[in-house]
Design a protein around this motif. Sequence first.
Motif, PDB file in Angstrom:
ATOM      1  N   UNK A  37       0.170  -2.876  -6.076  1.00 31.29           N
ATOM      2  CA  UNK A  37       1.051  -1.828  -5.568  1.00 31.29           C
ATOM      3  C   UNK A  37       2.512  -2.216  -5.554  1.00 31.29           C
ATOM      4  N   UNK A  38       2.852  -3.344  -6.186  1.00 22.75           N
ATOM      5  CA  UNK A  38       4.251  -3.760  -6.303  1.00 22.75           C
ATOM      6  C   UNK A  38       4.841  -3.143  -7.570  1.00 22.75           C
ATOM      7  N   UNK A  39       6.063  -2.677  -7.472  1.00 22.83           N
ATOM      8  CA  UNK A  39       6.703  -2.048  -8.622  1.00 22.83           C
ATOM      9  C   UNK A  39       7.143  -3.137  -9.599  1.00 22.83           C
ATOM     10  N   UNK A  63       0.821  -1.215   0.000  1.00 20.62           N
ATOM     11  CA  UNK A  63       0.000   0.000   0.000  1.00 20.62           C
ATOM     12  C   UNK A  63       0.852   1.261   0.000  1.00 20.62           C
ATOM     13  N   UNK A  64       0.328   2.324  -0.562  1.00 20.60           N
ATOM     14  CA  UNK A  64      -0.929   2.421  -1.299  1.00 20.60           C
ATOM     15  C   UNK A  64      -0.840   1.736  -2.659  1.00 20.60           C
ATOM     16  N   UNK A  72      11.077  -6.245  -1.208  1.00 23.13           N
ATOM     17  CA  UNK A  72       9.676  -6.650  -1.084  1.00 23.13           C
ATOM     18  C   UNK A  72       8.698  -5.631  -1.666  1.00 23.13           C
ATOM     19  N   UNK A  73       9.165  -4.446  -2.018  1.00 25.37           N
ATOM     20  CA  UNK A  73       8.305  -3.453  -2.670  1.00 25.37           C
ATOM     21  C   UNK A  73       8.179  -3.718  -4.168  1.00 25.37           C
ATOM     22  N   UNK A  74       8.950  -4.679  -4.671  1.00 25.23           N
ATOM     23  CA  UNK A  74       8.988  -4.981  -6.097  1.00 25.23           C
ATOM     24  C   UNK A  74       8.359  -6.334  -6.368  1.00 25.23           C
ATOM     25  N   UNK A  75       7.754  -6.471  -7.547  1.00 24.83           N
ATOM     26  CA  UNK A  75       7.171  -7.756  -7.916  1.00 24.83           C
ATOM     27  C   UNK A  75       8.282  -8.797  -8.041  1.00 24.83           C
ATOM     28  N   UNK A  76       7.911 -10.044  -7.940  1.00 26.05           N
ATOM     29  CA  UNK A  76       8.872 -11.149  -8.041  1.00 26.05           C
ATOM     30  C   UNK A  76       9.688 -11.043  -9.329  1.00 26.05           C
TER      31      UNK A  76
END
Length: 160
Positions: A120-122, A9-10, A40-44
Amino acid sequence: MSNNIEKKYPVPPFSLESAIEKVRKAEDAWNSRDPELVSKAYSIDSKWRNRNEFINGREEIAQFLTRKWKKESEYRLIKEIWVHGDYKIAVRFAYEWKDQETQKYYRSYGNENWKFNDQGLMIERHASINDLEITEDQRKFKWPQGRRPDDHPGLTELGL
């Protein structure tokens, strides 16, 4: 945990307020200098271009950040929103650091373009960065290591 249930989030679509919040959360995470937390803010399967490196996925992101912060001590970062859309945010930033090998200080300036998924993942990060050697007395980012205090000036206030 799969990308379908992970959320950071957001989440999009971004309003100006939620985009500003997303930028500050990113700044706070990077100032923690914790590669696992930041990743962890980024997609796999997130795709990065950072300077001249192309980085793919969380594992490579964490490895990159581990190398980065081993070299760049006394790291302190300020990010500022430039523009946003429903699923994209552009930021400008500056960070100061000390090269562990040469013991010289630098201020690095740059721009990032971010693209997010529905959770919300980069999913994309494109960073262009330039380094300027500075002296210790030219440093402007001197708060204790970690999160920038709320009352510390941002880039615009510092004239950067």
